[in-house]
Design a protein around this motif. Structure first.
Motif, PDB file in Angstrom:
ATOM      1  N   SER A   1      25.913  17.196  22.884  1.00 25.48           N
ATOM      2  CA  SER A   1      24.854  18.100  22.484  1.00 25.48           C
ATOM      3  C   SER A   1      23.502  17.408  22.623  1.00 25.48           C
ATOM      4  O   SER A   1      23.419  16.169  22.622  1.00 25.48           O
ATOM      5  N   VAL A   2      22.432  18.200  22.734  1.00 21.44           N
ATOM      6  CA  VAL A   2      21.083  17.631  22.775  1.00 21.44           C
ATOM      7  C   VAL A   2      20.840  16.744  21.559  1.00 21.44           C
ATOM      8  O   VAL A   2      20.173  15.706  21.661  1.00 21.44           O
ATOM      9  N   LEU A   3      21.394  17.129  20.411  1.00 20.72           N
ATOM     10  CA  LEU A   3      21.204  16.334  19.196  1.00 20.72           C
ATOM     11  C   LEU A   3      21.791  14.927  19.335  1.00 20.72           C
ATOM     12  O   LEU A   3      21.316  13.980  18.702  1.00 20.72           O
ATOM     13  N   GLN A   4      22.822  14.793  20.148  1.00 23.96           N
ATOM     14  CA  GLN A   4      23.489  13.497  20.282  1.00 23.96           C
ATOM     15  C   GLN A   4      22.804  12.562  21.274  1.00 23.96           C
ATOM     16  O   GLN A   4      23.141  11.382  21.346  1.00 23.96           O
ATOM     17  N   LEU A   5      21.826  13.083  22.018  1.00 23.20           N
ATOM     18  CA  LEU A   5      21.162  12.262  23.025  1.00 23.20           C
ATOM     19  C   LEU A   5      20.400  11.093  22.417  1.00 23.20           C
ATOM     20  O   LEU A   5      20.183  10.080  23.082  1.00 23.20           O
ATOM     21  N   ILE A   6      19.971  11.242  21.161  1.00 20.78           N
ATOM     22  CA  ILE A   6      19.187  10.175  20.542  1.00 20.78           C
ATOM     23  C   ILE A   6      19.967   8.875  20.467  1.00 20.78           C
ATOM     24  O   ILE A   6      19.382   7.778  20.468  1.00 20.78           O
ATOM     25  N   VAL A   7      21.297   8.955  20.430  1.00 23.25           N
ATOM     26  CA  VAL A   7      22.121   7.749  20.299  1.00 23.25           C
ATOM     27  C   VAL A   7      21.873   6.794  21.450  1.00 23.25           C
ATOM     28  O   VAL A   7      21.809   5.570  21.272  1.00 23.25           O
ATOM     29  N   GLN A   8      21.693   7.349  22.664  1.00 25.19           N
ATOM     30  CA  GLN A   8      21.551   6.497  23.842  1.00 25.19           C
ATOM     31  C   GLN A   8      20.317   5.601  23.740  1.00 25.19           C
ATOM     32  O   GLN A   8      20.313   4.472  24.237  1.00 25.19           O
TER      33      GLN A   8
END
Length: 605
Positions: free
Chosen positions: A283-290
């Motif tokens: 999800s777009v929300l999970q992109l911050i992890v990268q």
């Protein structure tokens, strides 16, 4: 036998003490004596090994998981190793002893199905006028499953009771022959599939204990898991992390994109539902992890005495996010309204929420010992015929606690080019201004539209102090490395060769959507990891994933329609709009109530 041993958890927390209890052939462990159970291992089918490099370590391999234990002394090692081997030998000699647990497992599956039946019936009684056809169909399917499980369970018990009375030694062997008691050709094909999905051995004991523990405290999550055509097929492990995705995708998979793109020309792509095949399982929300793969830049900034050098590290950290799109072959999923995401490490914790659907706005808050990082991403997406342009609106902020410094900055626009012809690539374009609101230092980053030439991904930046004196020049490429003068400032983590089949994810990205027992217990029912369309794509079940994606989008539209009829407005639960003291701009900020109220949410999946 019971007592404390060290258990390997993950690369961050490493060895941690756990309290172990050995009873018969079951090894159970928890955080401390008397606390809730974290996991169980059956020694009967496990391998028990010593480790050559460490004389105090014991390795238990179950076939799907690996448990690493370490004793505090040689005598403790010998006591536990011998006890484990003796328990295993006894269990393998007396196979009849374990047959009762096999029956109990089957009966547990029956009652899990019955609970889903009961939940559906209650929903039908409340909403029969609106969802009658869909719920009656589901009710019928669940009822048939229930009958099948009951028939299988009680027939099994009766058959084995008779065999046990005649020859106790034959009980275990007869269980493996039990398929012939109720022939599959007597069960409709649809029911056979459901039986396989609920098959207990596929999941292991951990999943059944999860269902029991969340049935009353988290009823929405419980219902979604039990009824999901995706999660009922997924094996949930206790492993703290993973090294790959469960399915190797074909990066060169071909599909006819042009008919879809023609219908998108000139439109706002945030309002157009994309087919599942366009997506990566995130999800777009999970992109911050990268971006937090480069968390070391924040740590360096927190330890640096030179304020302008701190600005250099802040710039490097934020630009590191751009490198993740270079090998990103597909788009992330648009979050549903109210969707959340949490990601925890020993160094920081991340909380995200989709606070608006049209326009799509994602709010994020991350906090560690030395810093806070929060942002609001309001994306405007348009299609120009051969490329997609994504404009990011909204400020991002970093606060360094040691220096009491607040930094604010924007994010560049992103272009996705060569959609139809040639090799698709991503390019980031725009001028970014960074401001240290306490010292007056500024940073200017210029990302130009170079195309695929030799200057692609080139970075030109400068840092000036409060008197406008040039202190540092940052050069390099965000697909390789950045330099402050002649000093290496940041270097990209390159995906492995094997990552080519896993969307070119680097190791930390592999964990973004990982779901193990511990995570499944702690996350709310709105967490991105529990989206069945993303989980299905991650496992290669594209048809199921597409069906689930359409179902959830229709559910969201129906909810929005009902809210409009009632003149209701969605209010985010964990973020609220406030004016920033330094920038004088308004944006979503974290309310701080997530950790106490995260399970008090709605059903969106």
């Amino acid at each position: 036998m019971e007592g404390y041993l060290m258990k390997w958890t993950n690369i961050f927390q490493r060895w941690q003490p756990r309290y172990f209890i050995l009873y018969d052939d079951i090894l159970t462990y928890c955080e401390q004596k008397g606390s809730s159970v974290e996991g169980r291992v059956s020694l009967k089918i496990s391998g028990i090994f010593t480790v050559q490099d460490d004389p105090l370590e014991i390795l238990i391999q179950t076939g799907t998981n690996e448990l690493k234990l370490k004793a505090n002394s040689q005598s403790q090692f010998l006591d536990w190793f011998n006890a484990l081997q003796i328990a295993q030998e006894k269990s393998q000699k007396n196979k009849v002893q374990n047959f009762e647990s096999q029956i109990n497992d089957l009966l547990s599956t029956i009652w899990v199905t019955f609970a889903a039946f009961d939940e559906t019936l209650n929903t039908l009684q409340i909403n029969c006028s609106k969802f009658q056809y869909e719920l009656i169909t589901k009710l019928h399917t669940l009822g048939q499953n229930l009958k099948t499980f009951l028939t299988l369970g009680f027939t099994l018990i009766e058959q084995e009771k008779e065999r046990f009375e005649n020859d106790a030694n034959s009980v275990y062997e007869s269980f493996n022959e039990m398929q012939s008691v109720i022939p599959n050709n007597g069960i409709p094909k649809q029911i056979q599939i459901k039986v396989q999905e609920f098959d207990t051995p596929q999941r292991g004991n951990s999943f059944k204990s999860i269902l029991d523990s969340i049935k009353h405290s988290q009823p929405i999550k419980y219902r979604n898991l039990v009824n999901s055509p995706v999660f009922t097929k997924i094996y949930i492990t206790d492993e703290p992390e993973r090294t790959c995705l469960p399915y190797k995708q074909d990066p060169k998979e071909k599909f006819n994109i042009w008919p879809f793109l023609k219908s998108c020309i000139g439109k706002d792509l945030t309002r157009i539902p994309f087919p599942l095949i366009f997506h990566q399982p995130m999800s777009v929300l999970q992109l911050i992890v990268q971006q937090f793969a480069y968390f070391d830049q924040i740590k360096k900034a927190s330890q640096c005495e030179d304020s302008c050098k701190r600005m250099c590290h802040i710039i490097a950290f934020t630009l590191s996010r751009l490198s993740s799109t270079l090998d990103g072959q597909k788009k992330p999923f648009n979050p549903l309204l109210g969707e959340t995401y949490e990601f925890l490490t020993p160094d920081y914790s991340i909380v995200c929420e989709q606070v608006s659907h049209h326009p799509p706005i994602s709010a994020m808050h991350c906090e560690g010992k030395d810093f806070k990082f929060w942002s609001q991403n309001d994306a405007s997406i348009g299609f120009g015929g051969t490329y997609i342009k994504i404009q990011i609106v909204g400020k991002s902020h970093i606060y360094l606690k040691r220096f009491n410094e607040h930094y604010s900055f924007d994010m560049p626009n992103m272009h996705i080019k060569n959609l139809v012809f040639g090799e698709k690539y991503f390019e980031h374009v725009g001028k970014i201004k960074y401001v240290n609101h306490q010292t007056g230092d500024i940073g200017i980053v210029d990302l130009r539209e170079y195309g695929e030439g030799k200057n692609f991904s080139q970075v030109q930046a400068e840092v000036r102090d409060c008197n406008n004196n040039l202190r540092y020049q940052i050069t390099g490429f965000y697909n390789q490395a950045l330099y402050a003068g002649n000093e290496l400032l940041w270097q990209r983590i390159m995906p492995s060769k094997e990552a080519y089949y896993y969307y070119n994810y680097i190791p930390l990205q592999m964990q973004a959507n990982y779901l193990n027992t511990e995570i499944l217990l702690q996350i709310p029912c709105t967490d991105s990891r529990l989206r069945p369309d993303i989980a299905a794509l991650e496992h290669g079940w594209k048809e199921i994933g597409q069906d689930e994606k359409v179902r959830m989008e229709e559910k969201q539209r129906e909810k929005r329609r009902i809210m409009e009829q009632r003149n209701e407005v969605h209010i985010p639960k964990f973020f609220e709009i406030k004016e920033d003291i330094d920038t004088k701009s308004k944006g979503y900020v974290f309310k701080g109530n997530y950790w106490t109220e995260k399970h008090e949410v709605m059903d969106i999946f």
